[in-house]
Scaffold this active site. Structure first.
Site, PDB file in Angstrom:
ATOM      1  N   GLU A  40       0.860  -1.189   0.000  1.00 21.68           N
ATOM      2  CA  GLU A  40       0.000   0.000   0.000  1.00 21.68           C
ATOM      3  C   GLU A  40       0.898   1.243   0.000  1.00 21.68           C
ATOM      4  O   GLU A  40       1.756   1.386   0.865  1.00 21.68           O
ATOM      5  CB  GLU A  40      -0.901  -0.021   1.236  1.00 21.68           C
ATOM      6  N   SER A 117      -7.777   8.246  -2.646  1.00 19.41           N
ATOM      7  CA  SER A 117      -7.243   8.236  -1.277  1.00 19.41           C
ATOM      8  C   SER A 117      -5.995   7.371  -1.285  1.00 19.41           C
ATOM      9  O   SER A 117      -5.954   6.350  -1.988  1.00 19.41           O
ATOM     10  CB  SER A 117      -8.233   7.606  -0.294  1.00 19.41           C
ATOM     11  N   ASN A 119      -4.005   5.556   1.551  1.00 22.28           N
ATOM     12  CA  ASN A 119      -3.851   5.158   2.959  1.00 22.28           C
ATOM     13  C   ASN A 119      -4.218   3.695   3.064  1.00 22.28           C
ATOM     14  O   ASN A 119      -4.909   3.167   2.177  1.00 22.28           O
ATOM     15  CB  ASN A 119      -4.807   5.989   3.833  1.00 22.28           C
ATOM     16  N   MET A 123     -10.108   4.258  -0.085  1.00 24.98           N
ATOM     17  CA  MET A 123     -11.270   5.141   0.076  1.00 24.98           C
ATOM     18  C   MET A 123     -12.269   4.611   1.106  1.00 24.98           C
ATOM     19  O   MET A 123     -13.085   5.371   1.624  1.00 24.98           O
ATOM     20  CB  MET A 123     -12.007   5.285  -1.256  1.00 24.98           C
ATOM     21  N   ALA A 130     -22.686   2.682   1.709  1.00 28.97           N
ATOM     22  CA  ALA A 130     -23.918   2.198   1.077  1.00 28.97           C
ATOM     23  C   ALA A 130     -23.580   1.016   0.161  1.00 28.97           C
ATOM     24  O   ALA A 130     -22.690   1.119  -0.676  1.00 28.97           O
ATOM     25  CB  ALA A 130     -24.579   3.311   0.272  1.00 28.97           C
ATOM     26  N   VAL A 236       4.129   0.302  -5.529  1.00 36.89           N
ATOM     27  CA  VAL A 236       4.457  -0.655  -6.589  1.00 36.89           C
ATOM     28  C   VAL A 236       4.562   0.125  -7.901  1.00 36.89           C
ATOM     29  O   VAL A 236       3.621   0.828  -8.291  1.00 36.89           O
ATOM     30  CB  VAL A 236       3.417  -1.788  -6.663  1.00 36.89           C
ATOM     31  N   HIS A 443     -17.263   7.145  -7.820  1.00 38.78           N
ATOM     32  CA  HIS A 443     -17.597   5.782  -8.241  1.00 38.78           C
ATOM     33  C   HIS A 443     -17.084   5.513  -9.661  1.00 38.78           C
ATOM     34  O   HIS A 443     -17.861   5.159 -10.540  1.00 38.78           O
ATOM     35  CB  HIS A 443     -19.129   5.576  -8.212  1.00 38.78           C
TER      36      HIS A 443
HETATM   37  C1  LIG Z   1     -16.468  10.038   0.962  1.00 37.92           C
HETATM   38  C2  LIG Z   1     -16.672   8.759   0.199  1.00 37.92           C
HETATM   39  C3  LIG Z   1     -17.923   8.149   0.203  1.00 37.92           C
HETATM   40  C4  LIG Z   1     -18.110   6.956  -0.498  1.00 37.92           C
HETATM   41  N1  LIG Z   1     -19.300   6.311  -0.354  1.00 37.92           N
HETATM   42  C5  LIG Z   1     -19.480   5.120  -0.954  1.00 37.92           C
HETATM   43  C6  LIG Z   1     -20.660   4.366  -0.715  1.00 37.92           C
HETATM   44  O1  LIG Z   1     -21.528   4.750   0.061  1.00 37.92           O
HETATM   45  N2  LIG Z   1     -20.789   3.170  -1.347  1.00 37.92           N
HETATM   46  C7  LIG Z   1     -19.860   2.712  -2.218  1.00 37.92           C
HETATM   47  O2  LIG Z   1     -20.075   1.650  -2.802  1.00 37.92           O
HETATM   48  N3  LIG Z   1     -18.718   3.386  -2.429  1.00 37.92           N
HETATM   49  C8  LIG Z   1     -18.495   4.569  -1.806  1.00 37.92           C
HETATM   50  N4  LIG Z   1     -17.325   5.228  -1.989  1.00 37.92           N
HETATM   51  C9  LIG Z   1     -16.321   4.640  -2.891  1.00 37.92           C
HETATM   52  C10 LIG Z   1     -15.602   3.475  -2.209  1.00 37.92           C
HETATM   53  O3  LIG Z   1     -14.877   3.925  -1.109  1.00 37.92           O
HETATM   54  C11 LIG Z   1     -14.719   2.804  -3.254  1.00 37.92           C
HETATM   55  O4  LIG Z   1     -15.584   2.279  -4.243  1.00 37.92           O
HETATM   56  C12 LIG Z   1     -13.894   1.659  -2.692  1.00 37.92           C
HETATM   57  O5  LIG Z   1     -13.066   2.070  -1.641  1.00 37.92           O
HETATM   58  C13 LIG Z   1     -13.038   1.065  -3.829  1.00 37.92           C
HETATM   59  O6  LIG Z   1     -12.259   0.032  -3.303  1.00 37.92           O
HETATM   60  P1  LIG Z   1     -10.899  -0.415  -3.989  1.00 37.92           P
HETATM   61  O7  LIG Z   1     -10.300  -1.468  -3.141  1.00 37.92           O
HETATM   62  O8  LIG Z   1     -11.151  -0.766  -5.402  1.00 37.92           O
HETATM   63  O9  LIG Z   1     -10.002   0.908  -4.064  1.00 37.92           O
HETATM   64  P2  LIG Z   1      -9.525   1.937  -2.944  1.00 37.92           P
HETATM   65  O10 LIG Z   1     -10.347   1.828  -1.732  1.00 37.92           O
HETATM   66  O11 LIG Z   1      -9.431   3.249  -3.604  1.00 37.92           O
HETATM   67  O12 LIG Z   1      -8.060   1.433  -2.577  1.00 37.92           O
HETATM   68  C14 LIG Z   1      -7.016   1.428  -3.522  1.00 37.92           C
HETATM   69  C15 LIG Z   1      -5.696   1.544  -2.764  1.00 37.92           C
HETATM   70  O13 LIG Z   1      -4.619   1.276  -3.673  1.00 37.92           O
HETATM   71  C16 LIG Z   1      -3.523   2.099  -3.301  1.00 37.92           C
HETATM   72  N5  LIG Z   1      -2.606   2.230  -4.446  1.00 37.92           N
HETATM   73  C17 LIG Z   1      -2.848   2.854  -5.629  1.00 37.92           C
HETATM   74  N6  LIG Z   1      -1.776   2.736  -6.455  1.00 37.92           N
HETATM   75  C18 LIG Z   1      -0.845   2.021  -5.766  1.00 37.92           C
HETATM   76  C19 LIG Z   1       0.473   1.575  -6.100  1.00 37.92           C
HETATM   77  N7  LIG Z   1       1.016   1.792  -7.314  1.00 37.92           N
HETATM   78  N8  LIG Z   1       1.184   0.887  -5.149  1.00 37.92           N
HETATM   79  C20 LIG Z   1       0.626   0.630  -3.922  1.00 37.92           C
HETATM   80  N9  LIG Z   1      -0.620   1.026  -3.577  1.00 37.92           N
HETATM   81  C21 LIG Z   1      -1.348   1.705  -4.491  1.00 37.92           C
HETATM   82  C22 LIG Z   1      -4.199   3.402  -2.913  1.00 37.92           C
HETATM   83  O14 LIG Z   1      -3.361   4.198  -2.108  1.00 37.92           O
HETATM   84  C23 LIG Z   1      -5.456   2.938  -2.191  1.00 37.92           C
HETATM   85  O15 LIG Z   1      -5.269   2.866  -0.800  1.00 37.92           O
HETATM   86  C24 LIG Z   1     -17.066   6.396  -1.282  1.00 37.92           C
HETATM   87  C25 LIG Z   1     -15.808   7.005  -1.279  1.00 37.92           C
HETATM   88  C26 LIG Z   1     -15.603   8.164  -0.526  1.00 37.92           C
HETATM   89  C27 LIG Z   1     -14.226   8.773  -0.494  1.00 37.92           C
END
Ligand SMILES: Cc1cc2nc3c(=O)[nH]c(=O)nc-3n(C[C@H](O)[C@H](O)[C@H](O)COP(=O)(O)OP(=O)(O)OC[C@H]3O[C@@H](n4cnc5c(N)ncnc54)[C@H](O)[C@@H]3O)c2cc1C
Length: 509
Positions: A40, A117, A119, A123, A130, A236, A443
């Site tokens: 991460e 985001s 961290n 996100m 939801a 990465v 989204h």
């Molecule tokens: C305020 C807010 C409200 C939301 N509300 C909703 C909701 O109600 N319902 C819903 O379905 N979705 C909601 N979302 C969206 C939801 O958070 C995301 O759809 C979800 O987190 C996506 O998951 P993910 O694992 O694909 O990616 P992410 O959670 O974005 O995680 C990806 C991670 O990969 C890391 N990363 C990226 N590139 C690299 C790299 N090269 N090397 C190492 N690490 C890397 C990033 O730092 C990040 O931490 C909301 C988002 C926010 C910010």
């Protein structure tokens, strides 16, 4: 060992959001003994790692966790916008950061508030939680045909800890639901009727709400797995390939600046819908569909004061915290006939500003949000540069994004519809509904989309394995091939479950 990293593992996972976490969890459950390393780029900001920052009780600690999530130049201060503020300005929600440039090309609509985001937990340390299931054309036909989709969604709900009863004690929720139901439910099947929003949240015995983040997806099973390790502040930069197959990752330790190689039999890139295609691009994996079919959900919002509102006992507490649990969270499901996903939100999660004159009536104003599905086009895409770089030194992005005439029609319909629904609940605060700047839904989908065959319009198979690079899996909302209007994380996690099962099967062969 190579620095703080192992020299080799069975599975390397890039990204610690809920979809990367789903791979780690399913593999921990189904493949004991398999070594798993999760990388991460961002810092650990909550405990357990990946926990939602809303669960941090102290407001200063919470704000610090949000700021530390805000990307390569994360810093305290700056202009920030809360979850309840309606704004046309280009500002980021707490815990997220915007693309500094490349978010709009002249003559196109762009995604001015596209955000990310960085961290542990991604996100989902900041999200609203939801978790509706997709309906009608939102669903992925080729997974429905095999009868898998609902089972995968149920598994996603298990991993995310989805409940529908956390707000059952909200005194005004039945009123809001009832009024919406009278305006919507006629002729709808049961699962399409107005109902409680499924949310990734649960209520503790002491009454406190606990929001799910990646910590819940990982669960004790993964945390207790001696063969699982999470490396934060680890960027990465490349997926290693050997004879066209995934063979590991190149990672930069952001604490020391040192670069290392970690060999892996399988690589999962779960780095969000913008940075997953970025990493594939940086690795020279560039199928035609990479970055294309980018789609986001235009978001129309409207605020109303509940008609004939009678404050409930205990509402004063909510007035002082600014957080109302009194109206719950209501879901108006998407249908092809009414192609919007409706969310009537508790006030702290709503993008609508509270009325200034209403300090004594928490729960009396609700925000209605209608999300619209995009008319998909291959030309809507994230493009990467071989010459310019982003704040992490990865290929710089340019977003090409244009609303079609059909999109404009749907948005106009959504504006009429949100007013109709608002009037069913109460008295509107504004004359007209407001369209959030594009990208505000957070989204983004489609950029590493799944397909049933490798015909140039998809990046990966129904198991999320990249057609062009066996052993490489992609995860996240980018994999979703349909235009959804509903919140996509549940679907993204469900697809990750299928991919993880495939890796588990391949490892056992
Ligand atoms: C305020 C807010 C409200 C939301 N509300 C909703 C909701 O109600 N319902 C819903 O379905 N979705 C909601 N979302 C969206 C939801 O958070 C995301 O759809 C979800 O987190 C996506 O998951 P993910 O694992 O694909 O990616 P992410 O959670 O974005 O995680 C990806 C991670 O990969 C890391 N990363 C990226 N590139 C690299 C790299 N090269 N090397 C190492 N690490 C890397 C990033 O730092 C990040 O931490 C909301 C988002 C926010 C910010």
């Amino acid at each position: 060992m190579s620095g703080r990293y192992p020299a080799s593992v069975d599975v390397a996972i890039v990204g610690s959001g809920p979809t990367g976490a789903a791979y780690a969890r399913i593999l921990s459950e189904t493949s004991p003994g398999a070594t798993i390393a999760m990388f991460e780029v961002g810092p650990t900001v909550s405990d357990p790692p990946g926990a939602h920052v809303k669960n941090i009780a102290d407001a200063d600690d919470r704000a610090r966790a949000q700021m530390r999530s805000e990307g390569p130049s994360a810093r305290e201060g700056g202009e920030r916008v809360g979850g309840i503020v309606k704004t046309a300005q280009r500002r980021a929600r707490p815990g997220t950061y915007l693309l500094e440039d490349g978010f709009q090309v002249d003559g196109e609509d762009g995604l001015p508030v596209a955000a990310m985001s960085s961290n542990v937990g991604g996100m989902a340390a900041h999200w609203t939680g939801a978790c509706p299931r997709p309906n009608d054309s939102e669903r992925i036909g080729f997974l429905d045909d095999t009868g898998e989709l609902d089972e995968l969604l149920a598994e996603g709900e298990r991993l995310l800890g989805v409940t529908s009863d956390a707000f059952d004690s909200s005194p005004h929720a039945p009123l809001v639901r009832g009024r919406l139901a009278s305006a919507v439910d006629d002729g709808r099947e049961e699962h399409e009727r107005v109902q409680r929003m499924p949310l990734a949240v649960h209520r503790r015995d002491d009454g406190r709400l606990v929001w799910s983040g990646s910590d819940v997806v990982l669960g004790e099973t993964t945390r207790a797995n001696p063969d699982f390790a999470l490396y934060d502040e680890s960027l990465v930069t490349r997926v290693l390939l050997e004879d066209g197959r995934a063979a590991g990752v190149e990672v930069t330790d952001r604490r020391t600046g040192e670069r290392h190689e970690v060999r892996a039999r399988f690589v999962v890139v779960a780095a969000d819908a913008l940075r997953t295609p970025q990493l594939l691009w940086a690795s020279g994996i560039r199928p035609d569909a990479l970055g294309r079919y980018l789609n986001d959900q235009a978001q129309i919002v409207f605020a109303v004061r509940i008609r004939d509102f009678v404050p409930a006992a205990g509402d004063e507490g909510a007035a002082t915290t600014g957080l109302s649990e009194y109206s719950g969270v209501t879901w108006v499901p998407f249908t092809d006939d009414m192609p919007f996903h409706g969310q009537v939100m508790q006030l702290d999660a709503s993008p609508v500003t509270l009325a200034d004159d209403d300090p004594a009536a928490p729960g009396s104003i609700v925000g209605l949000g209608l999300f619209c599905a995009k008319d998909l086009q291959a030309s809507d895409r994230v493009e990467f540069s071989d010459a310019a770089h982003d704040g992490y030194g990865m290929p710089a992005m340019t977003l090409h994004y244009t609303l079609t005439s059909r999109d404009h029609e749907i948005i106009a319909r959504a504006k009429d519809e949100v007013v109709r629904l608002g009037r069913a609940i109460g008295e509107p605060l504004d004359d007209r509904p407001f369209m959030m700047p594009l990208g505000a839904s957070l989204h983004y989908q489609g950029t590493t989309r799944m397909g049933s065959v490798d015909d140039g319009t998809s990046v990966c198979s129904p198991d999320s394995e990249v057609w062009a690079a066996p052993g490489l899996f992609v995860a996240g909302n980018g994999v979703i091939p349909t235009a959804t209007a509903c919140n996509p994380t549940l679907t993204g996690v469900a697809l990750a479950v299928k991919g993880a099962r495939k890796i588990s099967l391949l490892m056992s062969e």
